[in-house]
Write an enzyme that holds these catalytic residues in place. Structure first.
Site, PDB file in Angstrom:
ATOM      1  N   ARG A  34       6.036   3.383   3.246  1.00  0.00           N
ATOM      2  CA  ARG A  34       5.435   3.305   4.732  1.00  0.00           C
ATOM      3  C   ARG A  34       5.671   2.009   5.433  1.00  0.00           C
ATOM      4  O   ARG A  34       6.163   0.996   4.723  1.00  0.00           O
ATOM      5  CB  ARG A  34       3.967   3.794   4.805  1.00  0.00           C
ATOM      6  CG  ARG A  34       3.110   2.419   3.890  1.00  0.00           C
ATOM      7  CD  ARG A  34       1.831   2.693   3.878  1.00  0.00           C
ATOM      8  NE  ARG A  34       1.023   1.311   3.425  1.00  0.00           N
ATOM      9  CZ  ARG A  34       0.656   1.272   2.089  1.00  0.00           C
ATOM     10  NH1 ARG A  34       1.147   2.089   0.996  1.00  0.00           N
ATOM     11  NH2 ARG A  34       0.318  -0.122   1.831  1.00  0.00           N
ATOM     12  N   LYS A  48       3.868   6.220 -10.741  1.00  0.00           N
ATOM     13  CA  LYS A  48       4.127   4.933 -10.786  1.00  0.00           C
ATOM     14  C   LYS A  48       4.971   4.708 -12.293  1.00  0.00           C
ATOM     15  O   LYS A  48       5.634   3.615 -12.600  1.00  0.00           O
ATOM     16  CB  LYS A  48       2.897   4.237 -11.058  1.00  0.00           C
ATOM     17  CG  LYS A  48       1.836   4.184  -9.905  1.00  0.00           C
ATOM     18  CD  LYS A  48       2.620   3.931  -8.696  1.00  0.00           C
ATOM     19  CE  LYS A  48       1.980   4.425  -7.251  1.00  0.00           C
ATOM     20  NZ  LYS A  48       2.820   4.239  -6.244  1.00  0.00           N
ATOM     21  N   LYS A 107      -3.116   2.013 -16.694  1.00  0.00           N
ATOM     22  CA  LYS A 107      -3.004   2.480 -15.027  1.00  0.00           C
ATOM     23  C   LYS A 107      -2.711   3.722 -15.128  1.00  0.00           C
ATOM     24  O   LYS A 107      -2.041   4.437 -16.117  1.00  0.00           O
ATOM     25  CB  LYS A 107      -1.790   1.627 -14.557  1.00  0.00           C
ATOM     26  CG  LYS A 107      -2.111   0.183 -14.431  1.00  0.00           C
ATOM     27  CD  LYS A 107      -0.823  -0.700 -13.662  1.00  0.00           C
ATOM     28  CE  LYS A 107      -1.253  -2.223 -13.493  1.00  0.00           C
ATOM     29  NZ  LYS A 107       0.028  -2.883 -12.749  1.00  0.00           N
TER      30      LYS A 107
HETATM   31  C1  MV4 Z   1      -1.562  -5.680 -12.360  1.00  0.00           C
HETATM   32  C2  MV4 Z   1      -2.462  -6.907 -12.397  1.00  0.00           C
HETATM   33  C3  MV4 Z   1      -2.408  -7.781 -13.561  1.00  0.00           C
HETATM   34  N1  MV4 Z   1      -1.563  -7.513 -14.710  1.00  0.00           N
HETATM   35  N2  MV4 Z   1      -0.777  -5.308 -13.269  1.00  0.00           N
HETATM   36  C4  MV4 Z   1      -3.565  -3.810  -8.223  1.00  0.00           C
HETATM   37  C5  MV4 Z   1      -2.711  -3.096  -7.205  1.00  0.00           C
HETATM   38  C6  MV4 Z   1      -1.688  -2.665  -7.933  1.00  0.00           C
HETATM   39  N3  MV4 Z   1      -0.305  -2.817  -6.787  1.00  0.00           N
HETATM   40  C7  MV4 Z   1      -1.367  -3.503  -9.011  1.00  0.00           C
HETATM   41  N4  MV4 Z   1      -2.372  -4.105  -9.229  1.00  0.00           N
HETATM   42  C8  MV4 Z   1      -2.630  -5.105 -10.286  1.00  0.00           C
HETATM   43  N5  MV4 Z   1      -1.795  -4.753 -11.181  1.00  0.00           N
HETATM   44  C9  MV4 Z   1      -0.900  -6.116 -14.427  1.00  0.00           C
HETATM   45  N6  MV4 Z   1      -0.210  -5.706 -15.408  1.00  0.00           N
HETATM   46  C10 MV4 Z   1      -3.215  -7.143 -11.345  1.00  0.00           C
HETATM   47  C11 MV4 Z   1      -3.361  -6.271 -10.299  1.00  0.00           C
HETATM   48  C12 MV4 Z   1      -4.280  -6.675  -9.344  1.00  0.00           C
HETATM   49  C13 MV4 Z   1      -3.772  -6.932  -7.855  1.00  0.00           C
HETATM   50  C14 MV4 Z   1      -2.550  -6.906  -7.424  1.00  0.00           C
HETATM   51  C15 MV4 Z   1      -2.013  -7.270  -6.336  1.00  0.00           C
HETATM   52  C16 MV4 Z   1      -3.116  -7.493  -5.449  1.00  0.00           C
HETATM   53  C17 MV4 Z   1      -4.536  -7.519  -5.721  1.00  0.00           C
HETATM   54  C18 MV4 Z   1      -4.797  -7.390  -6.919  1.00  0.00           C
HETATM   55  C19 MV4 Z   1      -6.095  -7.217  -7.271  1.00  0.00           C
HETATM   56  C20 MV4 Z   1      -6.570  -6.981  -8.459  1.00  0.00           C
HETATM   57  C21 MV4 Z   1      -5.721  -6.462  -9.741  1.00  0.00           C
END
Ligand code: MV4
Length: 444
Positions: free
Chosen positions: A292, A116, A158
């Site tokens: 995918r 990432k 992360k």
């Molecule tokens: C985030 C976020 C808020 N702020 N990054 C979770 C999955 C991954 N692809 C990225 N995610 C998130 N990143 C920042 N800087 C909140 C999430 C997130 C989220 C994103 C997409 C769909 C569902 C989610 C559920 C919780 C947190």
């Protein structure tokens, strides 16, 4: 065209891929665990090979068994579906080394997007918007604190090898940063065998909007619009739709163009999805790329008329994309409800035997499933048992159509989340298109 494809998956996606093979005149070969001998994918395929016991690690995740099956059966290509080995670069690499065509991007691209930090760096260099971040893995607590102060709290920690929301830590204050940082590193090491972490500005109550891209092996890349995937629980999507109620043509163009730019620059091939967060002010930020075909691909298929699985196979044989961006038309509105075998209150998976089954149908209704009356939902695997997808001219009509289709759908003997879907479809915020990633937690 290929003569024979091995499908390294089970359940509804294996059936979905077998259907595409049949329509393309390609022989399909199923693999199955001993627990799956009565499954629909083993019956629908032209042949089937048992690759091990029920436990996924010994069957559907067993690279050696699957590669052997491909060689024994003399298949030329493997379709990984989603989950299991679909984003496993080591599997793709093993296939490349054995002269087996992996239906997906190259192992090199999978590795790049699997990290990432590298993915985000690449996106940023290309001018794809990203949230403020540490720009690199964090060496120690001191560096983590300096970077966080610069970015401003709250921040998210992360894992470089995480993704899909796994291995994230939200930190609100300076005081709690050091311990969260160390915990994040430990957990990342345990979960992914890679302790690298980075820090990012936290985006509050965003939507999750993703762009479907399709790329051939000759440098042609197009996008097929977006999917709104905000309705999720613990990073498991529940209901997806396209178009997103939050996008207009202009924003769609900007996000689509950004996704295509990234895919082109990294030499992406086959189908893929670029995930964005969309904030309250409609700013979008790159999150990660999924290399995918996704669970929710049917909503895109219904509004574009493109068969994404057939496209995957055609691209893998070296064919050029016939569809040009200017000819992509997004028609009507599609919604997908993921039907899980679970207790509607506790969300606890609820495997067991299906003793009664009435299937929905009629205009604009598609059901992707591998269940049948008498089938036993197994405890060993994911509890997604069906995807109900509807297409209609407008969002309002799609909601009405989905409601009546869910009402027709009766699954006896096990518990499902059909009642939850019916409740979501009646919700005022949902009907108004006001959704974000916390919608379900407020709702239940
Ligand atoms: C985030 C976020 C808020 N702020 N990054 C979770 C999955 C991954 N692809 C990225 N995610 C998130 N990143 C920042 N800087 C909140 C999430 C997130 C989220 C994103 C997409 C769909 C569902 C989610 C559920 C919780 C947190």
């Amino acid at each position: 065209m290929f003569n024979k494809i091995l499908i390294a998956n089970r359940g509804e996606i294996a059936v979905r891929i077998i259907r595409a093979c049949k329509e393309l005149g390609i022989k399909s070969l199923a693999v199955y665990s001993s627990a799956d001998k009565d499954s629909l994918h083993t019956r629908f395929a032209d042949g089937a090979i048992c690759i091990g016991p029920a436990k996924s690690a010994d069957s559907y995740l067993n690279i050696t068994s699957i590669v052997s099956a491909i060689e024994v059966a003399d298949a030329e290509a493997v379709h990984p579906g989603y989950g299991f080995l679909a984003e496993n670069a080591a599997f793709a690499e093993a296939c490349e080394k054995c002269g087996i065509k992996f239906i997906g991007p190259t192992s090199q691209v999978m590795k790049l997007m699997g990290n990432k930090i590298l993915a985000k760096k690449r996106a940023e260099e290309l001018g794809v918007p990203v949230l403020k971040w540490s720009n690199a893995p964090l060496a120690n607590e001191k560096e983590a604190l300096e970077v966080s102060k610069k970015i401003g709290f709250p921040v998210l920690i992360k894992a470089a090898s995480g993704g899909g929301g796994r291995g994230m830590k939200l930190v609100h204050t300076q005081a709690s940063l050091a311990s969260a940082f160390n915990m994040a590193k430990m957990e990342a090491m345990a979960a992914f065998g890679d302790a690298e972490v980075f820090i990012e500005r936290y985006c509050e109550l965003p939507r999750h909007v993703e762009i479907q891209v399709v790329a051939d092996e000759h440098g042609n890349v197009i996008h097929l619009g977006e999917r709104e995937c905000s309705i999720q629980r613990r990073h498991q999507k529940i209901l997806e739709e396209s178009p997103s109620p939050a996008l207009d043509a202009k924003l769609r163009h900007k996000m689509g163009e950004a996704a295509v730019r990234l895919a082109k620059a990294i030499g992406y091939t086959n189908v893929g999805t670029v995930e964005f967060l969309l904030d309250k002010n409609k700013n979008f930020y790159f999150m990660e790329m999924n290399t995918r075909v996704q669970v929710e691909h049917p909503v895109t298929e219904l509004i574009t008329g493109v068969d994404l699985v057939k496209e995957q196979i055609k691209i893998a044989t070296g064919q050029k994309l016939k569809l040009k961006q200017k000819n992509v038309e997004l028609k009507g509105h599609a919604i997908e409800c993921r039907i899980n075998a679970e207790d509607p209150r506790s969300f606890v998976p609820c495997p067991g035997k299906i003793t009664e089954l009435t299937l929905p149908g009629g205009p604009g209704v598609r059901l992707d499933t591998a269940i049948y009356c008498g089938y036993t939902v197994l405890p060993h695997y994911d509890n997604l048992i069906a995807k109900l997808i509807v297409h209609a001219e407008t969002r309002e009509e799609a909601i009405a159509r989905m409601t009546r289709a869910l009402e027709e759908f009766h699954i006896g003997g096990i518990k499902t989340n059909i009642p939850l879907h019916l409740k979501i479809l009646k919700d005022h915020d949902f009907i108004a298109g006001r959704v974000d990633i916390d919608f379900l937690s407020r709702f239940t």
